[in-house]
Design a protein around this motif. Structure first.
Motif, mmCIF file in Angstrom:
data_model
loop_
_atom_site.group_PDB
_atom_site.id
_atom_site.type_symbol
_atom_site.label_atom_id
_atom_site.label_comp_id
_atom_site.label_asym_id
_atom_site.label_seq_id
_atom_site.Cartn_x
_atom_site.Cartn_y
_atom_site.Cartn_z
ATOM 1 N N GLU A 13 0.711 -1.179 0.133
ATOM 2 C CA GLU A 13 0.056 -0.062 -0.001
ATOM 3 C C GLU A 13 0.672 1.021 0.145
ATOM 4 O OE1 GLU A 13 -0.182 -2.686 1.946
ATOM 5 O OE2 GLU A 13 -2.262 -3.012 2.690
ATOM 6 N N VAL A 14 2.021 1.241 0.615
ATOM 7 C CA VAL A 14 2.975 2.337 0.723
ATOM 8 C C VAL A 14 3.628 2.454 -0.643
ATOM 9 C CG1 VAL A 14 4.914 3.258 1.849
ATOM 10 C CG2 VAL A 14 3.562 2.080 3.370
ATOM 11 N N ASN A 15 3.916 1.472 -1.229
ATOM 12 C CA ASN A 15 4.646 1.616 -2.476
ATOM 13 C C ASN A 15 3.833 2.175 -3.489
ATOM 14 O OD1 ASN A 15 6.718 0.501 -1.566
ATOM 15 N ND2 ASN A 15 6.628 -1.540 -2.555
ATOM 16 N N ALA A 16 2.229 2.016 -3.515
ATOM 17 C CA ALA A 16 1.462 2.458 -4.347
ATOM 18 C C ALA A 16 1.226 3.860 -4.129
ATOM 19 C CB ALA A 16 0.064 1.736 -4.127
ATOM 20 N N THR A 17 1.526 4.663 -3.225
ATOM 21 C CA THR A 17 1.681 6.168 -3.052
ATOM 22 C C THR A 17 2.799 6.673 -3.686
ATOM 23 O OG1 THR A 17 2.756 6.236 -1.001
ATOM 24 C CG2 THR A 17 0.680 5.780 -0.678
ATOM 25 N N LEU A 18 3.746 6.047 -4.052
ATOM 26 C CA LEU A 18 4.870 6.636 -4.469
ATOM 27 C C LEU A 18 4.893 7.200 -5.913
ATOM 28 C CD1 LEU A 18 7.535 4.152 -2.896
ATOM 29 C CD2 LEU A 18 6.799 6.230 -1.932
ATOM 30 N N VAL A 39 12.338 6.406 -4.880
ATOM 31 C CA VAL A 39 12.936 5.814 -3.723
ATOM 32 C C VAL A 39 12.496 6.662 -2.520
ATOM 33 C CG1 VAL A 39 15.036 5.182 -2.490
ATOM 34 C CG2 VAL A 39 14.652 4.929 -5.034
ATOM 35 N N GLU A 40 11.943 6.000 -1.632
ATOM 36 C CA GLU A 40 11.522 6.600 -0.112
ATOM 37 C C GLU A 40 12.339 5.668 0.932
ATOM 38 O OE1 GLU A 40 8.482 9.393 1.961
ATOM 39 O OE2 GLU A 40 7.784 7.113 1.710
ATOM 40 N N TYR A 45 14.626 9.962 3.312
ATOM 41 C CA TYR A 45 15.415 10.008 2.079
ATOM 42 C C TYR A 45 14.427 9.869 0.890
ATOM 43 C CZ TYR A 45 18.702 8.678 -1.761
ATOM 44 O OH TYR A 45 19.263 8.926 -3.027
ATOM 45 N N THR A 46 14.470 10.718 -0.225
ATOM 46 C CA THR A 46 13.803 10.617 -1.371
ATOM 47 C C THR A 46 14.482 10.716 -2.474
ATOM 48 O OG1 THR A 46 12.655 12.601 -1.289
ATOM 49 C CG2 THR A 46 11.472 10.879 -0.119
#
Length: 106
Positions: free
Chosen positions: A31-36, A43-44, A60-61
């Motif tokens: 779910e987190v990856n889908a927000t990127l 990368v976060e 870090y982004t």
């Protein structure tokens, strides 16, 4: 593409809550990856650090463009993130800002 690393102080009485939030993110990786993507983030990474007895979370982004305002997102993960931020991050403490000096790639 841009990269940044910033650290934010956690309220002293919210360190356990911050660790819970990090555990939540790990268990909701998909779910987190889908927000990127919608945020233009490639990368976060989130690091923790203690400085002078103060606990910090450091983001870090690497991004391809400016991210939209997360406070306006309807995504449940983003809404949880904003609630966590308001509860746990002490914005009265100066954030740690890291300056990128060099990048090395293979």
């Amino acid at each position: 593409m841009s990269a940044e690393l910033e650290g934010f102080a956690v309220y002293p009485d919210k360190v356990a809550r911050a660790r819970e939030w990090m555990a939540f993110l790990k268990t909701h990786q998909k779910e987190v990856n889908a927000t990127l993507g919608p945020e233009h983030i490639l990368v976060e990474r989130i690091f923790s650090l203690s400085v002078g007895g103060r606990f910090y979370l450091c983001w870090y982004t690497e991004q391809t463009g400016a991210s939209p305002d997360v406070t306006e997102s309807l995504n449940p993960i983003d809404q949880e993130h904003v609630a966590f931020w308001r509860e746990c991050i002490d914005e009265d403490v100066t954030r740690l800002r890291f300056r990128l000096e060099n990048s090395f790639y293979v």
